[in-house]
Design an enzyme around this catalytic site. Structure first.
Site, short mmCIF file in Angstrom:
data_model
loop_
_atom_site.label_atom_id
_atom_site.label_comp_id
_atom_site.label_asym_id
_atom_site.label_seq_id
_atom_site.Cartn_x
_atom_site.Cartn_y
_atom_site.Cartn_z
N ASP A 157 0.86 -1.17 0.00
CA ASP A 157 0.00 0.00 0.00
C ASP A 157 0.90 1.23 0.00
O ASP A 157 1.86 1.29 0.76
CB ASP A 157 -0.85 0.00 1.29
CG ASP A 157 -2.31 0.24 1.00
OD1 ASP A 157 -2.63 1.35 0.55
OD2 ASP A 157 -3.12 -0.67 1.22
N ASP A 161 -12.32 -1.89 3.48
CA ASP A 161 -13.12 -0.70 3.79
C ASP A 161 -14.61 -0.93 3.57
O ASP A 161 -15.41 -0.02 3.73
CB ASP A 161 -12.72 0.47 2.87
CG ASP A 161 -11.34 1.01 3.19
OD1 ASP A 161 -10.92 0.91 4.35
OD2 ASP A 161 -10.69 1.52 2.26
N GLU A 178 -6.60 3.87 -5.79
CA GLU A 178 -7.88 3.97 -5.08
C GLU A 178 -8.46 5.32 -5.46
O GLU A 178 -8.09 6.36 -4.90
CB GLU A 178 -7.68 3.89 -3.55
CG GLU A 178 -9.02 3.85 -2.83
CD GLU A 178 -8.96 4.22 -1.35
OE1 GLU A 178 -9.79 3.72 -0.59
OE2 GLU A 178 -8.08 5.00 -0.96
C1 GLC Z 1 -8.13 4.47 2.16
C2 GLC Z 1 -7.93 3.18 2.91
C3 GLC Z 1 -8.64 3.29 4.22
C4 GLC Z 1 -8.03 4.42 4.99
C5 GLC Z 1 -8.00 5.71 4.19
C6 GLC Z 1 -7.07 6.70 4.79
O1 GLC Z 1 -9.46 4.72 1.85
O2 GLC Z 1 -8.34 2.10 2.14
O3 GLC Z 1 -8.59 2.09 4.94
O4 GLC Z 1 -8.74 4.63 6.17
O5 GLC Z 1 -7.58 5.53 2.87
O6 GLC Z 1 -5.73 6.31 4.56
#
Ligand code: GLC
Ligand code: CA
Length: 558
Positions: free
Chosen positions: A98, A331, A258
């Site tokens: 990540d 999530d 994302e």
């Molecule tokens: C993304 C992640 C999530 C996290 C957010 C802040 O949406 O998938 O789990 O809380 O970013 O980093």
């Protein structure tokens, strides 16, 4: 389309804290993951995305990073990470981490230095503004986890800093070239180490609307969703292009963004051969039923809305690039609980859901536990929940006048912790997740019924079906059609039927009866072969196919 090494592969997301605990402390870890590589290989996985394992105070479960160059001791050591990379390589598997670059932790050295001297170089790594008691804040944007996105800078009465997520996640200022350079160096350091790429967290948030300004409030708290500013902020492509040029492209890395609510004009810049990322997640179905008001106003998803949304979303990337397809992640609640109407969850219906999303154009991602059909958690008290976001949404629901019992029902339906419960390996204590004491988050009590040991090797199990799906996309006879073939919806108007062609050197028809009642589907041509079926048999006439409840078939047509 230019062929890439990752096309045709199967990806798998590991949420390390909940995958496998090797030392009995109740927390999943890297040695635990290494011990399961053969399992993942057997499932047909090629690319593994690890949710964050960097050093972190865990305010947001690792998405608050205090050191990008080290592994958090609860997950193991850098030697363990090197071992994981080596063991994956041995098995022709790829590790993706990540990349959390919109924000870091307030315990990162950069933020500590910024607090010491907000006017010094590290002050410019963040968004820090002057502010005096009684004055309005720089703007009224709401943090994603509730409350204002501004908080007092520790040690300074007259300064505030921005955090679009938790207050322990200060936003990094991408306008500052020195900050960008630090991030690129870190990314390249990991890629040089042998990492195959990154899943890129919250990336659409890196471009802020400047100068800050208010939008009309959209809830009683007087604040507005950050989405308004994202819709107006211009120029993210300049940041993303530089990021890709300085890092990913040099390494032919696999990257998946994302990206929420992408603007259609951004698609060619975001993914595909000219894109800054290899791929991006399709969240269109994950957003279904959601409301700006909060969880209490969320609606259920029907099979037809699921279908329409998948098809409409795929249309947006046609000819541009491949999505990464999901039905759940860390999530989201469990896909089997969300997309299959309540009470109709079975191995048969879960196979249908699996087949329908898996064979769409794009890269299929399996989230840990999905392959055995793990379901949402029946929380009985809010104290069983860990997630910051859930606790905030629970409060929003109570403030809106819901009874605690009703608010808890929402948690069971929408909380991120639904998918974060430990992996259910077998029917022994704690589902075989840990040999030791108490798992960090409760195990779903259905583990005695839903677990891997119960499914592995049983021919008609959901797990074996996932293996077949992965194998089918790699089968030389069908690979061209399933990976590169076009998508053409079939009978899109027929209720609770989701069917589509994948047309390449062969014509395949993927069809699923998304309901408990049987239904007939007209056949467009002669069936040459049934290449996948989630039930023992099927009935067909010359021009019609009889589908049982939740039957799913992949047909090769003449
Ligand atoms: C993304 C992640 C999530 C996290 C957010 C802040 O949406 O998938 O789990 O809380 O970013 O980093
Ligand atoms: Ca452990």
């Amino acid at each position: 389309m230019e062929k890439k090494w990752w096309h045709g592969k199967t990806a798998y997301q590991i949420y390390p804290k909940s995958f496998c605990d090797s030392n009995g402390d109740g927390i999943g870890d890297l040695p635990g993951i290494i011990g399961k590589l053969d399992y993942l290989k057997e499932l047909g996985v090629d690319i593994i995305w690890l949710s964050p394992i960097y050093c972190s105070p865990m305010a947001d479960q690792g998405y608050d990073i205090s050191d990008y160059y080290n592994i958090d001791p609860q997950f193991g050591t850098m030697e363990d990470m090197d071992e994981l990379l080596a063991q994956a390589k041995k098995r022709d598997m790829y590790i993706v981490m990540d990349l959390v670059a919109n924000h870091c932790s307030d315990e990162h050295i950069w933020f500590k230095k910024a607090c010491e001297d907000p006017d010094g170089p590290y002050g410019k790594y963040f968004f820090i503004e002057e502010w005096h008691q009684g004055e309005p804040l720089p703007c009224n944007w709401r943090s994603y986890f509730g409350g204002s996105c501004w908080d007092k800078l520790p040690g300074h009465e007259d300064r505030v800093y921005m955090h679009l997520f938790h207050k322990k996640q200060p936003d990094l200022n991408w306008e500052n070239p020195a900050l960008r350079r630090e991030l690129y160096d870190m990314i390249n350091w990991w890629l040089d180490k042998g990492l195959a790429g990154f899943r890129i967290d919250a990336i659409i948030n890196i471009k802020k609307l400047l100068p800050f300004r208010d939008f009309p409030a959209d809830r009683a708290d007087g604040l507005c969703s950050a989405q308004y500013m994202l819709d107006e902020a211009e120029g993210i492509e300049v940041f993303l292009d530089e990021l890709a040029r300085e890092t990913f492209r040099k390494h032919d890395a696999f990257t998946v963004g994302e990206v929420f609510n992408p603007r259609p004009e951004h698609f060619p810049m975001l993914l595909g051969p000219k894109g800054c990322f290899s791929s991006m997640f399709d969240f269109s179905t994950a957003f279904l039923g959601g409301s700006d008001k909060g969880w209490y106003a969320a609606e259920d998803v029907t099979p037809d809305r699921f279908k329409e949304t998948c098809f409409a979303s795929q249309k947006l990337v046609e000819g541009i690039g491949f999505y990464s397809n999901i039905i759940e992640n860390h999530d989201e609640p469990r896909g089997a609980s969300r997309y299959i109407p309540a009470g109709e969850q079975s191995e048969t219906s879960k196979k249908l859901l699996a087949g329908l999303y898996f064979l769409l154009p794009g890269l299929p991602f399996i989230y840990q536990g999905q392959e055995i059909g793990m379901e949402d958690m029946p929380f009985t008290d809010i104290s069983q929940v860990d997630d910051v976001n859930t606790i905030s949404e629970y409060q929003v629901a109570l403030d809106a006048g819901l009874e605690p019992k009703e608010a808890l029902r929402l948690v069971c339906r929408l909380s991120r912790d639904n998918s974060r419960t430990p992996f259910q390996w077998d029917g022994s204590a704690n589902a075989g997740f840990t040999a030791g004491g108490k798992p960090w988050l409760g195990v779903n009590p259905n583990y005695t019924r839903i677990n891997l040991a119960q499914q592995r090797g049983r021919e008609d199990s959901l797990y074996e079906f996932y293996r077949s799906l992965s194998a089918l996309r790699k089968d030389p006879a069908y690979r061209e059609s399933l990976v590169y073939g076009s998508l053409v919806p079939y009978l899109p108007e027929q209720k609770n039927l989701m069917a589509y062609y994948r047309k390449g050197d062969k014509t395949l028809l993927v069809c699923g009866n998304f309901q408990t009642a049987p239904q007939d589907m007209a056949l467009p041509g002669k069936v040459k072969a049934v290449i996948l079926n989630n039930l023992p048999g099927y009935e067909a006439e010359e021009r019609a196919l009889h589908l049982e409840g939740y039957q799913f078939l992949v047909l090769e047509l003449e």
